[in-house]
Design an enzyme around this catalytic site. Sequence first.
Site, PDB file in Angstrom:
ATOM      1  N   ASP A   7       0.870  -1.169   0.000  1.00 26.49           N
ATOM      2  CA  ASP A   7       0.000   0.000   0.000  1.00 26.49           C
ATOM      3  C   ASP A   7       0.919   1.235   0.000  1.00 26.49           C
ATOM      4  O   ASP A   7       2.122   1.120   0.242  1.00 26.49           O
ATOM      5  CB  ASP A   7      -0.870  -0.052   1.270  1.00 26.49           C
ATOM      6  N   ASP A   9      -0.144   5.256   0.830  1.00 24.71           N
ATOM      7  CA  ASP A   9      -0.381   6.286   1.854  1.00 24.71           C
ATOM      8  C   ASP A   9      -0.504   5.651   3.238  1.00 24.71           C
ATOM      9  O   ASP A   9      -1.319   4.742   3.442  1.00 24.71           O
ATOM     10  CB  ASP A   9      -1.667   7.064   1.551  1.00 24.71           C
ATOM     11  N   ASP A 163      -1.537  -0.546   5.872  1.00 23.96           N
ATOM     12  CA  ASP A 163      -1.672   0.140   7.169  1.00 23.96           C
ATOM     13  C   ASP A 163      -3.095   0.229   7.683  1.00 23.96           C
ATOM     14  O   ASP A 163      -3.298   0.739   8.790  1.00 23.96           O
ATOM     15  CB  ASP A 163      -1.127   1.573   7.077  1.00 23.96           C
TER      16      ASP A 163
HETATM   17  O1  PGA Z   1      -7.098   6.910   0.010  1.00 23.94           O
HETATM   18  C1  PGA Z   1      -6.186   7.085  -0.820  1.00 23.94           C
HETATM   19  O2  PGA Z   1      -6.299   7.903  -1.746  1.00 23.94           O
HETATM   20  C2  PGA Z   1      -4.923   6.296  -0.797  1.00 23.94           C
HETATM   21  O3  PGA Z   1      -4.762   5.439   0.251  1.00 23.94           O
HETATM   22  P1  PGA Z   1      -3.814   4.130   0.222  1.00 23.94           P
HETATM   23  O4  PGA Z   1      -2.510   4.449  -0.478  1.00 23.94           O
HETATM   24  O5  PGA Z   1      -3.658   3.888   1.675  1.00 23.94           O
HETATM   25  O6  PGA Z   1      -4.609   3.063  -0.509  1.00 23.94           O
HETATM   26 MG    MG Z   2      -2.852   3.216   3.375  1.00 22.77          MG
END
Ligand code: PGA
Ligand code: MG
EC number: 3.1.3.18
Length: 223
Positions: A7, A9, A163
């Site tokens: 993942d 973010d 996360d």
């Molecule tokens: O919500 C988002 O735009 C991205 O979140 P993620 O990288 O944790 O999938």
């Molecule tokens: Mg994430």
Amino acid sequence: MLPVVFDLDGTLIDSAPDIHAGANGLLADEGQAPITLAEARSFIGNGAAVFVARMRAVRGIPDSEQPRLHAEFVRRYDDFVSLTHPYPGAVAALHVLEANGHRLGICTNKPHRPTMAILTHLGIAGLFDTILGGDSLPVHKPDPAPLRAAFAALGGPGLFVGDSEVDAETAHAAGVPLLLFSQGYRKAPAETLGAAAIFDDFSTLPALVARLQLGHANGDRPY
Ligand SMILES: O=C(O)COP(=O)(O)O
Ligand SMILES: [Mg+2]
């Protein structure tokens, strides 16, 4: 070696400060008061459309504005890079995993274009053999399709590092073990998400992956 999909973010990068600043730039242009960093962080994880909808909700902006504000948010999103940093040890761990023979991928709900923008800005785009964003397929996490597509591109199922609740649901639906990074944007207690392992420091990740790899070789389920 098992492929490892990440993942983005709240897992590899702490991007909430940039997304927060970008959201407040948009709100300011709309004549609206800013949101807090904690609010922005709690809105991340289900993709840009859900982020914008949650932002609108706390500012009382009507649903009819969703398409316009979502489009404007995504239009600006490539520029949300200057306040974002990888979590300590994350880039080093990626290099160790790559050196150990693991193929690496990304499965994020961030749209694909800003995903490429931030990975390129940080100089780590080349570490990943496949990168799926929230708009790469008609569905996004927690639908398992993007995670399955990432593993298909990497030659077969492996380990997912994430996360959040969304990542846990996705891993479960795809039938792959989750390694949960506990310092990201999760809301529920880490122990409640059914992770195969929980870690709070990226320097420990390569050894965790090696342990799960060994279990996989010995036929353990889950790995
Ligand atoms: O919500 C988002 O735009 C991205 O979140 P993620 O990288 O944790 O999938
Ligand atoms: Mg994430």
